[in-house]
Scaffold this motif. Structure first.
Motif, PDB file in Angstrom:
ATOM      1  N   ARG A 218     -98.961-129.072   1.398  1.00  0.00           N
ATOM      2  CA  ARG A 218    -100.077-129.812   0.789  1.00  0.00           C
ATOM      3  C   ARG A 218    -101.420-129.121   1.038  1.00  0.00           C
ATOM      4  O   ARG A 218    -102.328-129.214   0.223  1.00  0.00           O
ATOM      5  CB  ARG A 218    -100.112-131.244   1.327  1.00  0.00           C
ATOM      6  CG  ARG A 218     -98.901-132.080   0.911  1.00  0.00           C
ATOM      7  CD  ARG A 218     -99.029-133.520   1.368  1.00  0.00           C
ATOM      8  NE  ARG A 218     -97.777-134.233   1.184  1.00  0.00           N
ATOM      9  CZ  ARG A 218     -97.015-134.686   2.174  1.00  0.00           C
ATOM     10  NH1 ARG A 218     -97.382-134.513   3.439  1.00  0.00           N
ATOM     11  NH2 ARG A 218     -95.893-135.327   1.928  1.00  0.00           N
TER      12      ARG A 218
ATOM     13  N   LEU B  72     -93.391-128.592  -2.741  1.00  0.00           N
ATOM     14  CA  LEU B  72     -94.623-129.377  -2.582  1.00  0.00           C
ATOM     15  C   LEU B  72     -95.874-128.506  -2.522  1.00  0.00           C
ATOM     16  O   LEU B  72     -96.991-129.039  -2.482  1.00  0.00           O
ATOM     17  CB  LEU B  72     -94.546-130.206  -1.286  1.00  0.00           C
ATOM     18  CG  LEU B  72     -93.495-131.309  -1.219  1.00  0.00           C
ATOM     19  CD1 LEU B  72     -93.463-131.931   0.176  1.00  0.00           C
ATOM     20  CD2 LEU B  72     -93.760-132.380  -2.270  1.00  0.00           C
TER      21      LEU B  72
ATOM     22  N   ARG C   4     -99.176-126.516  -2.851  1.00  0.00           N
ATOM     23  CA  ARG C   4    -100.352-126.544  -3.726  1.00  0.00           C
ATOM     24  C   ARG C   4    -101.195-125.303  -3.430  1.00  0.00           C
ATOM     25  O   ARG C   4    -101.627-125.122  -2.286  1.00  0.00           O
ATOM     26  CB  ARG C   4    -101.205-127.783  -3.439  1.00  0.00           C
ATOM     27  CG  ARG C   4    -100.499-129.105  -3.660  1.00  0.00           C
ATOM     28  CD  ARG C   4    -101.404-130.238  -3.177  1.00  0.00           C
ATOM     29  NE  ARG C   4    -100.750-131.534  -3.230  1.00  0.00           N
ATOM     30  CZ  ARG C   4    -101.248-132.625  -2.671  1.00  0.00           C
ATOM     31  NH1 ARG C   4    -102.396-132.564  -2.001  1.00  0.00           N
ATOM     32  NH2 ARG C   4    -100.615-133.783  -2.756  1.00  0.00           N
TER      33      ARG C   4
ATOM     34  N   ARG D 119     -94.308-130.140   5.187  1.00  0.00           N
ATOM     35  CA  ARG D 119     -95.013-130.888   4.136  1.00  0.00           C
ATOM     36  C   ARG D 119     -96.522-130.719   4.279  1.00  0.00           C
ATOM     37  O   ARG D 119     -97.240-130.589   3.285  1.00  0.00           O
ATOM     38  CB  ARG D 119     -94.612-132.363   4.199  1.00  0.00           C
ATOM     39  CG  ARG D 119     -93.144-132.588   3.852  1.00  0.00           C
ATOM     40  CD  ARG D 119     -92.764-134.052   3.863  1.00  0.00           C
ATOM     41  NE  ARG D 119     -92.602-134.578   5.210  1.00  0.00           N
ATOM     42  CZ  ARG D 119     -91.491-134.458   5.929  1.00  0.00           C
ATOM     43  NH1 ARG D 119     -90.444-133.794   5.436  1.00  0.00           N
ATOM     44  NH2 ARG D 119     -91.403-134.986   7.133  1.00  0.00           N
TER      45      ARG D 119
END
Length: 335
Positions: A182, A208, A210, A178
Motif C-alpha cells: 500500500r 496490492l 500501489r 500489505r
C-alpha cells in the motif's frame, strides 16, 4: 554450474552480529565490520545490520550506529539496516539518524524497517512498548517518510533528513507485506525454509502494490540462510550452531551465543530439544555449489525475486567467509 537467473539477481548480506560462546560481545561487532569489507570485495550489493535488545546471542543493539561503522570501513557497497524496528523509536529520531548517515555516506544508505517490539515481555517493558505498538506500524512508516519529504504537520523540520532520499524497505512479516504494498515500497520477506508462506506473501504484495515515488513497481527481496561448502556435510555443519541456539531459545526463553558445532554434536538433548533442533536444521538452502545453484534457481523462478538477502550465521568465522565466497562465485560467474 551457475545460471542466467542467478547471475542477474542481486545478492546482499544481513549480519546479525551473533556473539560466540566464550568470546566478548564486542568481538561480534568487529567481526561484522570485517565481514562487510569482505562482502564488498566479493561483489555483494548491500550489507545490512540488525536491531535486537537484551539478547545474549546478538551484540547488534544499535543498528544505525553499527551501520555508520560499516559504511566508514567500506567504499562502495550499500549499507543499511535489516531493520530498525520502528515501533521502538520516534519516527523523527529515526529520520534524523538516517539523515546523518546519508549526509556522511551519500548514495549508499538503505533504510530497512521492521515492526517487531522486543523479544520478551521484559525487553518490551524496558523499551516502554507492548505488542500492540506493532499495530501502528503503517502510521509510523508514513510519519517517518513525511520527515524526509518535509510534510510533517508539526511545523518541525527533520535535520538533516529533509530533502534527502534514503531508500526505505519494509521487512514483511504477515501484515508487513500489505503495508509495503500500500505504501509502494520494496519488500524484504523471509524465510526461505517456509516457501509456501513466502509465496503467499509475495503474491499478496504484488496484487496490492500501489506505485509510489519510491518504487514504480513491486521489488521483492527474499531472505534466509544459505550455506555453501565443499561437501554437503560441511555445509550442514555451518547450520548447526544457529539451529541449536534456536532450539535452546524455544525451550529456555533466551537466545544464547553460538556454540561450536562439535560442542553441539556432543550435547545430550531432551526429546523436545532434539525435535526443535532438527526442525531448525531443515529446509535451508545448503550444500555444495552445484546443489545450492540448483536450489537457488528454483527459489528465484518461484518467487521472481530481484534480490536475495543472505542471513547466515555460524560459529566458525573462516567457514562463514568461505561460504560467502563460494556463493559469490555463483552470482559473479561469467561476470
Amino acid at each position: 554450474m551457475s545460471s542466467a537467473v542467478i547471475t542477474r539477481t542481486r545478492f546482499s548480506v544481513l549480519d546479525r552480529s551473533r556473539t560466540r560462546s566464550g568470546r566478548p560481545p564486542g568481538e561480534a561487532l568487529r567481526d561484522t565490520v570485517a565481514l562487510a569489507r569482505a562482502a564488498e570485495a566479493l561483489g555483494y550489493h548491500r550489507f545490512w545490520v540488525s536491531e535486537h535488545h537484551g539478547v545474549p546471542g546478538v551484540a547488534g543493539s544499535a543498528p544505525t550506529v553499527l551501520a555508520a561503522a560499516v559504511a566508514g570501513a567500506t567504499r562502495t557497497i550499500r549499507v543499511g539496516t535489516g531493520g530498525v524496528m520502528l515501533p521502538n523509536h520516534r519516527p523523527l529520531v529515526v529520520a534524523e539518524q538516517f539523515g546523518v548517515l546519508e549526509s556522511l555516506f551519500p548514495g549508499r544508505i538503505d533504510m530497512g524497517l521492521g515492526r517487531s517490539v522486543g523479544f520478551t515481555d521484559g525487553v518490551r517493558k524496558a523499551l516502554g512498548r507492548d505488542k500492540g505498538d506493532a499495530e501502528d506500524f503503517a502510521a509510523q512508516l508514513g510519519e517517518l517518510l513525511g520527515w524526509f519529504a518535509g510534510t510533517s504537520p508539526t511545523g518541525v523540520r527533520a535535520r538533516p533528513a529533509e530533502g534527502l532520499r534514503v531508500p526505505p524497505f519494509v521487512l514483511a512479516m504477515g501484515e508487513g507485506a500489505r503495508i509495503a504494498a500500500r505504501a509502494g515500497l520494496p519488500m524484504v520477506i523471509g524465510d526461505l525454509r517456509f516457501r509456501e508462506k513466502m509465496l503467499r506473501g509475495i503474491d499478496e504484495y504484488r496484487s496490492l502494490f500501489r506505485p509510489s515515488a519510491w518504487a514504480a513497481e513491486p521489488y521483492v527481496v527474499v531472505s534466509g540462510t544459505i550455506a555453501v561448502a565443499g561437501t554437503e556435510e560441511e555445509a550442514h555443519r555451518l547450520l548447526v550452531p544457529e539451529a541449536w541456539s534456536t532450539a535452546y531459545s524455544r525451550t529456555h526463553g533466551t537466545f544464547p551465543p553460538l556454540a561450536d558445532a562439535r560442542e553441539v554434536a556432543a550435547r545430550t538433548m531432551t526429546a523436545k530439544e532434539r525435535d526443535l533442533y532438527e526442525a531448525a536444521l531443515a529446509g535451508h538452502v545448503a550444500g555444495t555449489p552445484e546443489q545450492v545453484a540448483d536450489r537457488l534457481e528454483t527459489v528465484l523462478k518461484e518467487t521472481g525475486a530481484a534480490e536475495v538477502l543472505v542471513t547466515t550465521s555460524t560459529y566458525d568465522r573462516a567457514a562463514l567467509l568461505d561460504s560467502y565466497r563460494r556463493l559469490a562465485a555463483l552470482f559473479t560467474a561469467g561476470g
